[in-house]
Every structure is written in structure tokens, then in C-alpha cells.
Write a protein that holds these residues in place. Structure first.
Motif, PDB file in Angstrom:
ATOM      1  N   UNK A 117       0.766  -1.247   0.000  1.00 42.66           N
ATOM      2  CA  UNK A 117       0.000   0.000   0.000  1.00 42.66           C
ATOM      3  C   UNK A 117       0.799   1.301   0.000  1.00 42.66           C
ATOM      4  N   UNK A 118       2.128   1.238   0.161  1.00 34.15           N
ATOM      5  CA  UNK A 118       2.895   2.487   0.218  1.00 34.15           C
ATOM      6  C   UNK A 118       3.005   3.154  -1.148  1.00 34.15           C
ATOM      7  N   UNK A 119       2.871   4.465  -1.149  1.00 34.70           N
ATOM      8  CA  UNK A 119       3.078   5.282  -2.352  1.00 34.70           C
ATOM      9  C   UNK A 119       3.931   6.481  -1.949  1.00 34.70           C
ATOM     10  N   UNK A 120       4.384   7.230  -2.948  1.00 32.66           N
ATOM     11  CA  UNK A 120       5.173   8.430  -2.633  1.00 32.66           C
ATOM     12  C   UNK A 120       4.335   9.437  -1.848  1.00 32.66           C
ATOM     13  N   UNK A 121       3.023   9.387  -2.057  1.00 31.58           N
ATOM     14  CA  UNK A 121       2.128  10.347  -1.399  1.00 31.58           C
ATOM     15  C   UNK A 121       1.852   9.996   0.069  1.00 31.58           C
ATOM     16  N   UNK A 122       1.823   8.701   0.395  1.00 32.25           N
ATOM     17  CA  UNK A 122       1.417   8.350   1.760  1.00 32.25           C
ATOM     18  C   UNK A 122       2.541   7.834   2.648  1.00 32.25           C
ATOM     19  N   UNK A 123       3.757   7.692   2.103  1.00 34.60           N
ATOM     20  CA  UNK A 123       4.812   7.048   2.903  1.00 34.60           C
ATOM     21  C   UNK A 123       5.218   7.896   4.103  1.00 34.60           C
ATOM     22  N   UNK A 124       5.137   9.230   3.990  1.00 38.11           N
ATOM     23  CA  UNK A 124       5.485  10.064   5.148  1.00 38.11           C
ATOM     24  C   UNK A 124       4.431   9.939   6.252  1.00 38.11           C
ATOM     25  N   UNK A 125       3.184   9.686   5.881  1.00 36.96           N
ATOM     26  CA  UNK A 125       2.131   9.466   6.868  1.00 36.96           C
ATOM     27  C   UNK A 125       2.338   8.133   7.584  1.00 36.96           C
ATOM     28  N   UNK A 126       2.689   7.096   6.830  1.00 38.62           N
ATOM     29  CA  UNK A 126       2.979   5.785   7.430  1.00 38.62           C
ATOM     30  C   UNK A 126       4.146   5.924   8.408  1.00 38.62           C
ATOM     31  N   UNK A 127       5.163   6.659   8.002  1.00 38.19           N
ATOM     32  CA  UNK A 127       6.327   6.896   8.862  1.00 38.19           C
ATOM     33  C   UNK A 127       5.916   7.606  10.154  1.00 38.19           C
ATOM     34  N   UNK A 128       5.016   8.558  10.020  1.00 40.30           N
ATOM     35  CA  UNK A 128       4.556   9.327  11.185  1.00 40.30           C
ATOM     36  C   UNK A 128       3.899   8.407  12.220  1.00 40.30           C
ATOM     37  N   UNK A 129       3.089   7.463  11.744  1.00 35.24           N
ATOM     38  CA  UNK A 129       2.459   6.505  12.667  1.00 35.24           C
ATOM     39  C   UNK A 129       3.514   5.641  13.368  1.00 35.24           C
ATOM     40  N   UNK A 130       4.519   5.176  12.599  1.00 37.13           N
ATOM     41  CA  UNK A 130       5.576   4.352  13.184  1.00 37.13           C
ATOM     42  C   UNK A 130       6.362   5.149  14.225  1.00 37.13           C
ATOM     43  N   UNK A 131       6.638   6.400  13.916  1.00 36.29           N
ATOM     44  CA  UNK A 131       7.397   7.279  14.804  1.00 36.29           C
ATOM     45  C   UNK A 131       6.613   7.586  16.092  1.00 36.29           C
ATOM     46  N   UNK A 132       5.336   7.777  15.940  1.00 38.35           N
ATOM     47  CA  UNK A 132       4.456   8.166  17.059  1.00 38.35           C
ATOM     48  C   UNK A 132       4.442   7.111  18.171  1.00 38.35           C
ATOM     49  N   UNK A 133       4.672   5.849  17.790  1.00 40.77           N
ATOM     50  CA  UNK A 133       4.627   4.745  18.753  1.00 40.77           C
ATOM     51  C   UNK A 133       5.617   4.966  19.897  1.00 40.77           C
ATOM     52  N   UNK A 134       6.768   5.582  19.614  1.00 36.18           N
ATOM     53  CA  UNK A 134       7.789   5.789  20.649  1.00 36.18           C
ATOM     54  C   UNK A 134       7.406   6.886  21.641  1.00 36.18           C
ATOM     55  N   UNK A 135       6.276   7.516  21.422  1.00 36.90           N
ATOM     56  CA  UNK A 135       5.811   8.560  22.348  1.00 36.90           C
ATOM     57  C   UNK A 135       4.754   8.020  23.315  1.00 36.90           C
ATOM     58  N   UNK A 136       4.682   6.697  23.449  1.00 40.54           N
ATOM     59  CA  UNK A 136       3.638   6.062  24.251  1.00 40.54           C
ATOM     60  C   UNK A 136       4.211   4.911  25.072  1.00 40.54           C
ATOM     61  N   UNK A 137       3.353   4.303  25.863  1.00 49.21           N
ATOM     62  CA  UNK A 137       3.650   3.030  26.528  1.00 49.21           C
ATOM     63  C   UNK A 137       2.676   1.970  26.034  1.00 49.21           C
ATOM     64  N   UNK A 138       3.056   0.716  26.227  1.00 52.68           N
ATOM     65  CA  UNK A 138       2.193  -0.404  25.852  1.00 52.68           C
ATOM     66  C   UNK A 138       0.981  -0.425  26.775  1.00 52.68           C
ATOM     67  N   UNK A 139      -0.209  -0.331  26.186  1.00 50.47           N
ATOM     68  CA  UNK A 139      -1.433  -0.308  26.973  1.00 50.47           C
ATOM     69  C   UNK A 139      -1.872  -1.677  27.454  1.00 50.47           C
ATOM     70  N   UNK A 140      -1.343  -2.725  26.840  1.00 47.28           N
ATOM     71  CA  UNK A 140      -1.704  -4.091  27.225  1.00 47.28           C
ATOM     72  C   UNK A 140      -0.774  -4.594  28.330  1.00 47.28           C
ATOM     73  N   UNK A 141       0.526  -4.345  28.150  1.00 51.03           N
ATOM     74  CA  UNK A 141       1.526  -4.767  29.129  1.00 51.03           C
ATOM     75  C   UNK A 141       2.618  -3.701  29.200  1.00 51.03           C
ATOM     76  N   UNK A 142       2.441  -2.689  30.059  1.00 49.66           N
ATOM     77  CA  UNK A 142       3.405  -1.585  30.133  1.00 49.66           C
ATOM     78  C   UNK A 142       4.848  -2.032  30.369  1.00 49.66           C
ATOM     79  N   UNK A 143       5.017  -3.181  31.048  1.00 56.68           N
ATOM     80  CA  UNK A 143       6.376  -3.678  31.330  1.00 56.68           C
ATOM     81  C   UNK A 143       7.089  -4.117  30.046  1.00 56.68           C
TER      82      UNK A 143
END
Length: 248
Positions: free
Chosen positions: A135-161
Motif C-alpha cells: 500500500x505504500x506510495x510516494x504520497x502516503x509514505x510520510x504518513x505511514x512513517x509518522x504513525x511508526x514514529x508516534x509509537x515511541x511517544x507512548x507506553x504499551x497499553x496491554x503490558x506496560x512492562x
């Protein structure tokens, strides 16, 4: 049968709301069941419900586990279907599948085969390559990257450890996305907007200091870099072979 009936239950809103992330992760394992008929029937039913909008968008995530499907015909059929869905959502101006990156990372973080060993991470990179190839295209790859990057700004909601699993896979996904984009000579511009992640799968970090520590740390080993380059070269060679009908 239990998996098929669970899917059917989840077409009802009140049951879907009770279907928690650990149960969802367990259901996803049917895509990698040892029995071909189980995998095929489950995936066909899942695709059918999604096509008819009977299941919520999160169920798309499960189909990306087909990256390691050993039956080429079945894997190709699912990939073709995902491409079709990607076009459908693009035409409707909906960023449904791009947002799935925010769900794929925690699904993989809780996968029974997950470890942070270099060899295993190189294997797990194949999930992200399959996702991008579908599904990646030149138009949406920066958005996909943003979602991947955003993960490091959180904790695991299922198992924080076990939050570090998320950070490892976030770094892995970001690296794979950048390498994928560079090999295709696509221009890359940071996504200007904010993106949200699913509640339940993620929780907030305790402080801005912790957030800074996580953001600065690189969670994947340096030696993985060359392994990822090899993976991308192998993927490109396979595509060239298929164009000339000399696939193994």
C-alpha cells in the motif's frame, strides 16, 4: 470454527467492543496456523466481512501476518485484495490502511515469535516490507512513517512492562520505511499533521523526561542495518525476476 464464529460475533458492535487486544492478538494467529485449510478459510471469511464493512477497520491488521504465508498463490491473492482496498480507501480520501501501522506494531510486539535478537528482527522486517509493498506510495509514505514514529511517544497499553518491544519495532519500522523510500527515489517530507493511536493498545508516558529519553535512544542494533539492505536488494531482485516471468 472458533475463529470464524468470533469474527461473526464481532460483526455485532457490542460484542466487538468487548473483544480485547489480547484476544484479538490470539485470533490473528489463525493466519499462521499450521493447517492450510484453517488459514485459507479464516482469511477468506475475514476478507468477506471487511469488504462488506461488517467488521471495524482494525481487523485489516490481521491480514498483514500473511507476509510469511508459504503458499504463494494464497499470499498473492491476499496481497492483491489489500491493494484493492488501498485503492478503494484512497478514492474515498480515507487514510484507513496507513493508520493500520499504529496497530501492526503492537500486534507484532505481542507475537509469540518476537524477540529482540538481530536475526529475529531481520525476519520481522519482512512484515513491514509486505505492508509497504501492498500500500505504500510516494504520497502516503510520510504518513505511514509518522504513525511508526508516534509509537515511541507512548507506553504499551496491554503490558506496560513490555513497552520496549514497541520501541524496538517502531525503530525497525522507521528504518525499513526510510530505506524503502530511498530505494524508490521517492521524495520524503515530514507529515505536517498530528496522528492518533488507538486507546487500549497504548497509554501515555509518565513524563516529558521519559519521553525524551525514549526518543533519543536507538533500540535496534547497528548490525541490523546491513541485513535490511540485503533484504531490500533481495526484494528488488525478486520483482525483476517476476517481471520477466522467471520466478522460482
Amino acid at each position: 470454527m472458533a475463529g470464524l464464529l468470533t469474527l461473526k460475533l464481532c460483526t455485532v458492535k457490542k460484542y466487538d467492543e468487548q473483544f480485547d487486544p489480547p484476544s484479538f492478538n490470539k485470533l490473528a494467529e489463525l493466519v499462521q496456523d499450521s493447517e492450510l485449510q484453517v488459514r485459507r478459510r479464516f482469511m477468506e471469511k475475514l476478507q468477506n466481512y471487511l469488504t462488506r464493512a461488517k467488521l471495524r477497520a482494525r481487523f485489516h491488521t490481521i491480514l498483514f501476518l500473511v507476509a510469511f504465508e508459504p503458499v504463494t498463490d494464497l499470499k498473492n491473492r491476499v496481497e492483491t485484495w489489500i491493494r484493492s482496498r488501498a485503492r478503494y480507501y484512497t478514492e474515498k480520501k480515507q487514510q484507513i490502511l496507513e493508520a493500520i501501522m499504529g496497530r501492526l506494531i503492537p500486534l507484532l510486539a505481542h507475537h509469540p515469535d518476537y524477540t529482540s535478537q538481530t536475526d529475529d528482527l531481520a525476519d520481522f522486517a519482512n512484515y513491514f516490507l509486505f505492508y509497504l509493498g501492498a500500500l505504500a506510495t510516494e504520497e502516503n509514505i510520510s504518513l505511514i512513517y509518522k504513525y511508526a514514529e508516534r509509537v515511541k511517544q507512548t507506553r504499551d497499553g496491554v503490558n506496560p512492562e513490555a513497552s520496549e518491544n514497541l520501541y524496538v519495532l517502531s525503530d525497525l519500522a522507521q528504518t525499513v520505511i526510510r530505506k524503502y523510500q530511498e530505494r524508490r527515489n521517492w521524495s520524503f517530507q515530514a507529515w505536517p499533521g498530528k496522528v492518533g493511536l488507538p486507546t487500549g493498545l497504548y497509554t501515555a508516558l509518565p513524563s516529558s523526561e521519559v519521553a525524551q529519553q525514549i526518543a533519543k535512544k536507538q533500540y535496534i542494533p547497528d548490525e541490523l542495518d546491513e541485513r535490511l539492505d540485503d533484504l531490500l536488494r533481495a526484494l528488488d531482485r525478486k520483482k525483476v525476476c517476476c517481471v520477466f516471468h522467471i520466478c522460482p
